[in-house]
Each structure stands twice: as structure tokens, then as C-alpha cells.
Design a protein around this motif. Structure first.
Motif, PDB file in Angstrom:
ATOM      1  N   THR A  87       4.785 110.790  -0.107  1.00  0.00           N
ATOM      2  CA  THR A  87       4.768 111.162  -1.530  1.00  0.00           C
ATOM      3  C   THR A  87       6.010 112.005  -1.838  1.00  0.00           C
ATOM      4  O   THR A  87       6.637 112.541  -0.916  1.00  0.00           O
ATOM      5  CB  THR A  87       3.510 111.999  -1.875  1.00  0.00           C
ATOM      6  N   GLN A 146       6.021 114.874  -2.712  1.00  0.00           N
ATOM      7  CA  GLN A 146       5.710 116.238  -2.257  1.00  0.00           C
ATOM      8  C   GLN A 146       5.572 116.334  -0.741  1.00  0.00           C
ATOM      9  O   GLN A 146       5.200 117.383  -0.221  1.00  0.00           O
ATOM     10  CB  GLN A 146       4.394 116.721  -2.892  1.00  0.00           C
ATOM     11  N   ALA A 157       1.317 107.522  -6.550  1.00  0.00           N
ATOM     12  CA  ALA A 157       1.143 108.733  -5.730  1.00  0.00           C
ATOM     13  C   ALA A 157       2.177 108.787  -4.617  1.00  0.00           C
ATOM     14  O   ALA A 157       2.500 109.861  -4.117  1.00  0.00           O
ATOM     15  CB  ALA A 157      -0.261 108.747  -5.132  1.00  0.00           C
ATOM     16  N   SER A 205      -4.769 111.609 -13.871  1.00  0.00           N
ATOM     17  CA  SER A 205      -3.389 111.937 -14.226  1.00  0.00           C
ATOM     18  C   SER A 205      -2.961 113.246 -13.534  1.00  0.00           C
ATOM     19  O   SER A 205      -1.854 113.334 -12.984  1.00  0.00           O
ATOM     20  CB  SER A 205      -3.316 112.057 -15.751  1.00  0.00           C
ATOM     21  N   ASP A 206      -3.836 114.242 -13.523  1.00  0.00           N
ATOM     22  CA  ASP A 206      -3.498 115.529 -12.872  1.00  0.00           C
ATOM     23  C   ASP A 206      -3.286 115.339 -11.374  1.00  0.00           C
ATOM     24  O   ASP A 206      -2.383 115.925 -10.786  1.00  0.00           O
ATOM     25  CB  ASP A 206      -4.613 116.558 -13.107  1.00  0.00           C
ATOM     26  N   MET A 207      -4.136 114.514 -10.774  1.00  0.00           N
ATOM     27  CA  MET A 207      -3.999 114.274  -9.331  1.00  0.00           C
ATOM     28  C   MET A 207      -2.634 113.632  -9.035  1.00  0.00           C
ATOM     29  O   MET A 207      -1.923 114.040  -8.113  1.00  0.00           O
ATOM     30  CB  MET A 207      -5.124 113.358  -8.858  1.00  0.00           C
ATOM     31  N   LYS A 263       0.059 113.816 -10.842  1.00  0.00           N
ATOM     32  CA  LYS A 263       1.139 114.790 -11.100  1.00  0.00           C
ATOM     33  C   LYS A 263       1.275 115.786  -9.964  1.00  0.00           C
ATOM     34  O   LYS A 263       2.368 116.283  -9.685  1.00  0.00           O
ATOM     35  CB  LYS A 263       0.876 115.524 -12.421  1.00  0.00           C
ATOM     36  N   SER A 264       0.160 116.092  -9.304  1.00  0.00           N
ATOM     37  CA  SER A 264       0.254 117.066  -8.200  1.00  0.00           C
ATOM     38  C   SER A 264       1.068 116.491  -7.036  1.00  0.00           C
ATOM     39  O   SER A 264       1.674 117.224  -6.271  1.00  0.00           O
ATOM     40  CB  SER A 264      -1.137 117.492  -7.737  1.00  0.00           C
ATOM     41  N   LEU A 265       1.097 115.182  -6.895  1.00  0.00           N
ATOM     42  CA  LEU A 265       1.891 114.559  -5.823  1.00  0.00           C
ATOM     43  C   LEU A 265       3.275 114.149  -6.315  1.00  0.00           C
ATOM     44  O   LEU A 265       4.207 113.990  -5.529  1.00  0.00           O
ATOM     45  CB  LEU A 265       1.157 113.320  -5.285  1.00  0.00           C
ATOM     46  N   ASP A 266       3.401 113.980  -7.613  1.00  0.00           N
ATOM     47  CA  ASP A 266       4.662 113.471  -8.186  1.00  0.00           C
ATOM     48  C   ASP A 266       4.963 114.244  -9.477  1.00  0.00           C
ATOM     49  O   ASP A 266       4.913 113.675 -10.580  1.00  0.00           O
ATOM     50  CB  ASP A 266       4.496 111.958  -8.465  1.00  0.00           C
ATOM     51  N   PRO A 267       5.275 115.534  -9.336  1.00  0.00           N
ATOM     52  CA  PRO A 267       5.422 116.367 -10.536  1.00  0.00           C
ATOM     53  C   PRO A 267       6.547 115.903 -11.470  1.00  0.00           C
ATOM     54  O   PRO A 267       6.475 116.131 -12.679  1.00  0.00           O
ATOM     55  CB  PRO A 267       5.709 117.763  -9.987  1.00  0.00           C
ATOM     56  N   GLN A 273       7.257 112.858 -12.100  1.00  0.00           N
ATOM     57  CA  GLN A 273       6.876 111.549 -12.657  1.00  0.00           C
ATOM     58  C   GLN A 273       7.940 110.492 -12.422  1.00  0.00           C
ATOM     59  O   GLN A 273       8.383 109.831 -13.357  1.00  0.00           O
ATOM     60  CB  GLN A 273       6.611 111.684 -14.156  1.00  0.00           C
TER      61      GLN A 273
END
Ligand code: FAD
Length: 582
Positions: free
Chosen positions: A270, A272, A300, A562-564, A566-570, A572
């Protein structure tokens, strides 16, 4: 031996002899023949740049099959098709930074970029034949390891690139198409990660490169006596990573399970960092990361190595056909078989219109007459439905399953015999060739597409009627008829999937044909977005179904997903716009 380290075979350079050796209508395409010796993926240059499948395979449509379709939709006229050379002229200069174009893993060759720009959705076919691709990736990377993918994602972050993970490119929902925009697009094609890396025979877990296509999965497992058993109709070209990322379902899901049951864990790179999903058989340790990452459609991260639950090759595999007097009788057989735990590997029930169309499309006029006369003589009318079923396992288990199933069939007034057994074998023999019909029909101006859903048994009939009605009426404003038919192809104790195929006429040009498709697609999708049926049972969401997802998941459901992501791909950068509409 508890743990076999599989030999890591050296990848031969694009060797056409490694491609599926099927080049005429008569040659074998069944699982065994297609997978034998097929230990690497089909090279992309062996596939059609503007259509389905291997360039050496074609499938003819019977004259009376085409006539039947035209009797519903009217006379047709072929759409024009641009040449590869014409489209190549429209590929713009790559915007990738020079440092990236110099990497061994990255290609900015125009044809490579073109061949990774579109999938297999209807709008993709319109773009490929009309020549208006809208956008191309700025480069295509071919990583060979997890470390390569990590490096590529770091560089993508440094240079602010959009990243599109690409498996076999068989998406039918607009998953892998670059969009116009200011950020350059790097498509990461997983085709070089196509090897069996490890086989733990004691736990029956096989680790594969996530870019391995269906035939290469099975051929490599077959060397050790194992099988995965995942056979989507796109099996020839689709990959493990794509199946997991888009939650695919294969034709024998009843016996082997959906991809969710097969995927045990693996590595997801990912933006992150690397997420290692442990391959534990079952766990009560909070939400299941494996489940959370399946269906993320490249948003993700990128699956690089995947651990799959495999099983021993079956002693015997059989496919058969039965005819039943009507849809109700067929549906009852399916529901009872699954709810009584009869160990079949597949069940597929065509409604009466599909049954008639199949009998026309798959036969010569004399064969059609012979089968029709045979079925009529046994009391079946035009309401008859065709049921295809299979068993896969040891002989004693298959015998028991067939005895139990035959009892159900008889109770519902089935017709079976030598002729229907042959039809079962013919179906199995040619089952991966049906997608080739699309190109043949396209050449006659007959447009074809499909959509699919799943719902509970108590809603199957109403859902099917609603979907078909919506589709048939969708072009009424243009005075056009749409032909639609449906089958059940995956069954569960609770319900089943419905798979509808529809045909309509090409309009005067590509743009107005696409507009016809958009009307049909919207009518079909709206009939599903009602809270009781899913927008997709197996094709995934992509861009085409994203507008309808909220009706199924609800506002909070979309927010959580969507939040999940974004947590891996802030930033986008992973496939934005796919799955969740931005
Ligand atoms: C003729 C035809 C028949 C089909 N029949 C079936 C069927 O019977 N059952 C079925 O389930 N589907 C079917 N499909 C749809 C399609 O094959 C599936 O959606 C399949 O799972 C896509 O796999 P792929 O490797 O081609 O993925 P792609 O089309 O390349 O990608 C699909 C999605 O997965 C993502 N992705 C791909 N690889 C990775 C990876 N390694 N890591 C992270 N994300 C990744 C992509 O970004 C994209 O969002 C059919 C399609 C066609 C054209």
C-alpha cells in the motif's frame, strides 16, 4: 512431504508456443487441454488489442442463432472499426518523469500503453473500435517482485502519479481505465509475477505471484496434483490479483467456493507500507483484514503474493445437462439441491428464452431439429428450461451426489438421457469459448452485454422479471427492441445469482450506440439498486457501478469504506474514482 518448495522456473521470453494452442472452432479448450503446459501467462501481444482473447481463436455464430436474435431486435448494420495504427497515432507523449522512464521495469512504448488503457466493458469496446480512447497510461510498469512494487509506489508518491493496478485487464466495469487529468498515470501490470512460489502440501496452501492467470495457476498446481478450482468465464486471461481485488466467482463456485473462500492471505503493498495478511485458518481476533482488503479494486494497494487454499485434483469430473418443464421446476431443483447439501460442483439454470437461444446458437439447424423433436416427444413445451450441472470429486462421492440429484430431477419431471449427457460434455469442452462470440456478433452489428446480481430465493422471480422488463423497455423512446434472457449461475442456501444477457442493434455510429448502452445500463442498474439485490455478484464495482453503490451500502457504509481506503492511500493516488465515486 509436508512442505514442497516449488521450483522457480525461469520465465521464457514471449514464446507464442506457450500461448493457448487453440486456433480453430473445433479444437479443445477444456480445462485440461488449456492448462497443460501453460506454466506462464499468455503474452499480451498474443491477445486482441480491441476485443476478447487469443488472436488465434474465433467462434462462429450459427446462421439460425443470428436469425433468432434479429427476429427480436430487427435488421442490423455493422459498426466501423479503426485500425491499431490509427489509434497509435492518438497516443500522446508520456508525462512520466525521465528518471522513471529509464527504469528497466517501466515501458513508455505507445502500443504497450494502448494495450493497457482499456478493459472489456461495453464502453471499452466502443472506444477500441471507434478509436476514441480518451486517455492512456503515461507508462506501464512490469514489476517482478514485491520489492519492485514497493519501489514503484515510492516513486509514484515522489512524482505525484496516479497508479492503476492491472491484472488481466478483463474488467467489465471500467476498473482499469486511466482518466484525463493533470497527474500522470502509471499502470502497474502484474503479468510478470505469474509463478507458483511455494506449496505447503500439508496445509494445502499455495503461494503465487498475484499476476498469475487462470491456466498458469492450474497448470503449475497440476504438476503437484493440486487444483485451485476457480473458473470464471474470463479464466483464460484473468488473474489471481484481479479475482481477489474484484471478488470474483467461478463457474464451479458451488463445489470449490468463491474467491473469498480460496484466498487465505498474502502481501498487499500500500502507499502506507506493506500489509501482510496472515494465512490463519480462522480467527476471532477482531475484524478480518483478509475480508477487508478483498474487493478493494486496486484502491488500497497492490496484491503481490497471494496464498491460496488448494485441494487435490479430483478423481473424476463430470458435467451434465437436464431439461425441466418450466422455470419453477428448475428453480425448485436448484434450491433443494443446495439446501440439502448435495455435493455438486456447479448448477446453472437458463430461463426459457435463454434455453431457446442456447439451443439455436450452439447447434446446426439439423442438430437443433433433432434435440427439439427429442424434447417435444418427451412432453416438454416452449417453456422448457435447461439445467447444467457438474460433480467433481472422488467417484464414490460423485455417484452419491448424482443419485441424490437425479431423485430431485425426477420429482420435477426432468428429461435426461444420452443426448443431454453429450450436451453437458459439449458445454464443458467449449465453456471458455463463449466470450469469443461477442466479437463475431459485433461484426454483424449485434451488440451484446451482460449484467448480474444476487438476491434471496424469495425474490428471485420478481427480480428477474423487473430486470428483464426494465432492459427490454429501455430503448422504447428510440423504437428499438432489446432481447434479454437470464440464468442462475451461482447458488447459495439463502439465494442465488442472476445473470442477464441482452442484445440490441448498433446505432448509426459509435457515440449513438454507446448512448443506447448507457440507457440500458442505467435501466438495469436502477432495477438492482433497491436494497434487496446487489449491484454486482461477481464483476465488481469499477466506475460503471460506482454511482449505484450507495443504494446498497448506505451513506455510512460508503463513509466507512472510503475512510478505510484513505487510511492506506491518503493522497488518493490508487485508482481514484473506482469503487467509491469521488
Ligand atoms: C468474457 C468475460 C467473462 C467474465 N466472466 C466472469 C466470471 O465468470 N466471473 C467473474 O467473477 N468475473 C468475470 N468476468 C469479469 C472479470 O474477469 C473479473 O472481474 C476478474 O476478477 C478480473 O480479473 P483481472 O485479473 O482481469 O483484473 P483486472 O481487470 O486487470 O482488474 C480488475 C480490478 O482489480 C484490480 N487489480 C488487479 N490486479 C490487482 C492486484 N494484483 N492487486 C490489487 N488490485 C488488482 C484492478 O486495479 C481493477 O480494479 C468476466 C469478464 C469477461 C471479459
Amino acid at each position: 512431504m509436508s512442505k514442497i518448495k516449488a521450483l522457480i522456473r525461469k520465465r521464457p521470453k514471449s514464446d507464442p508456443s506457450k500461448a493457448i494452442s487453440v486456433n480453430s472452432d473445433n479444437q479443445n479448450t477444456n480445462i485440461d487441454a488449456a492448462s497443460k503446459g501453460h506454466t506462464v501467462n499468455t503474452p499480451i501481444e498474443q491477445t486482441r488489442w480491441n476485443g476478447w482473447g487469443n488472436i488465434n481463436i474465433n467462434k462462429k455464430v450459427s446462421a439460425h442463432g443470428a436469425k433468432l436474435i434479429k427476429s427480436h431486435i430487427g435488421k442490423t448494420k455493422k459498426l466501423s472499426s479503426v485500425s491499431l495504427q490509427q489509434v497509435l497515432k492518438t497516443v500522446p507523449k508520456s508525462r512520466l518523469p525521465v528518471a522513471m522512464t529509464e527504469l528497466d521495469t517501466v515501458s513508455v512504448d505507445n502500443e504497450v500503453r494502448l494495450r493497457h488503457a482499456r478493459g472489456q466493458s461495453f464502453p471499452d469496446w466502443i472506444a477500441m473500435h471507434g478509436g476514441d480512447f480518451e486517455a492512456f497510461p503515461d507508462g506501464v510498469a512490469f514489476p517482478e517482485s514485491t520489492a519492485d512494487v514497493e519501489t514503484l509506489l515510492k516513486l509514484a508518491s515522489e512524482h505525484d502519479l496516479i497508479v492503476i493496478p492491472f491484472g488481466g485487464g478483463t474488467s467489465v466495469a471500467g476498473h482499469i481505465n486511466p482518466q484525463k487529468g493533470s497527474r500522470p498515470v502509471l499502470t502497474i501490470a502484474m503479468s510478470k509475477m505469474d509463478q507458483l512460489i511455494d506449496l505447503d502440501s500439508e496445509s494445502q496452501i499455495a503461494t503465487f505471484g498475484a499476476g498469475t492467470q487462470g491456466p498458469a495457476v492450474e497448470a503449475q498446481l497440476d504438476e503437484y496434483g493440486y487444483r485451485l478450482g476457480h473458473y470464471p468465464q474470463s479464466w483464460e486471461l484473468s488473474t489471481l490479483g484481479g479475482w481477489i481485488a474484484a471478488r470474483s466467482s467461478g463457474q464451479q463456485s458451488l463445489g470449490y467456493g468463491r474467491i473469498e473462500q480460496m484466498f487465505a492471505g498474502g502481501t498487499l503493498v500500500t502507499p502506507q507500507g506493506v500489509l501482510n495478511i496472515a494465512d490463519i485458518p480462522a480467527s476471532a481476533a477482531g475484524p478480518d483484514l483478509r475480508e477487508m482488503m478483498m474487493g478493494t479494486e486496486g484502491r488500497a494497494g497492490i496484491f503481490t503474493e497471494v496464498k491460496m487454499r488448494v485441494q487435490s485434483q479430483p478423481e473424476e469430473e463430470l458435467f451434465k445437462v437436464a431439461f425441466l418443464p418450466n422455470w419453477e421446476a428448475g428453480k425448485e431443483v436448484l434450491r433443494q439441491a443446495v439446501q440439502k447439501n448435495i455435493r455438486l460442483s456447479m448448477l446453472r439454470l437458463s430461463n426459457a428464452v435463454e434455453t431457446d437461444a442456447h439451443l439455436h446458437l450452439g447447434t446446426t439447424p439439423s442438430q437443433f431439429m433433432a434435440i427439439s423433436t427429442y424434447l417435444k416427444a418427451r412432453g416438454l413445451s416452449s417453456k422448457k428450461v435447461m439445467l447444467t450441472y457438474g460433480v467433481s470429486g472422488d467417484k464414490a462421492q460423485n455417484k452419491l451426489a448424482l443419485t441424490q440429484f437425479n431423485k430431485l430431477l425426477k420429482q420435477q419431471g426432468s428429461v435426461t438421457g444420452k443426448i443431454t449427457d453429450i450436451m453437458g460434455s459439449v458445454w464443458a469442452h467449449g465453456r471458455f469459448k463463449f466470450p469469443y462470440l461477442r466479437g463475431t456478433l459485433w461484426g454483424k452489428g449485434i451488440m451484446v452485454d451482460t449484467f448480474e446480481t444476487a438476491t434471496n430465493w424469495n425474490n428471485i422471480d420478481e427480480q428477474m422479471a423487473q430486470m428483464q422488463e426494465a432492459v427490454k423497455k429501455s430503448l422504447a423512446d428510440e423504437g428499438e427492441n432489446v432481447m434479454a434472457f437470464t440464468h442462475i449461475s451461482h447458488v447459495y442456501k439463502q439465494g442465488a445469482s442472476l445473470y442477464t444477457t441482452y442484445f440490441f442493434r448498433a446505432a448509426k455510429d459509435h457515440a449513438s450506440t454507446l448512448s443506447r448502452w448507457q440507457k440500458i445500463k442505467h435501466a438495469a442498474s436502477s432495477s438492482l439498486a433497491n436494497g434487496t439485490a446487489t449491484i454486482s455478484h461477481q464483476h465488481g464495482v469499477g466506475r460503471d457501478h460506482a454511482p449505484y453503490l450507495a443504494a446498497e451500502k448506505g451513506k455510512l457504509g460508503i463513509q466507512v469504506t472510503s475512510d478505510m481506503l484513505k487510511s492506506l492511500d491518503p493522497e488518493q493516488r490508487m485508482n481514484p474514482g473506482v469503487l467509491i465515486k469521488e
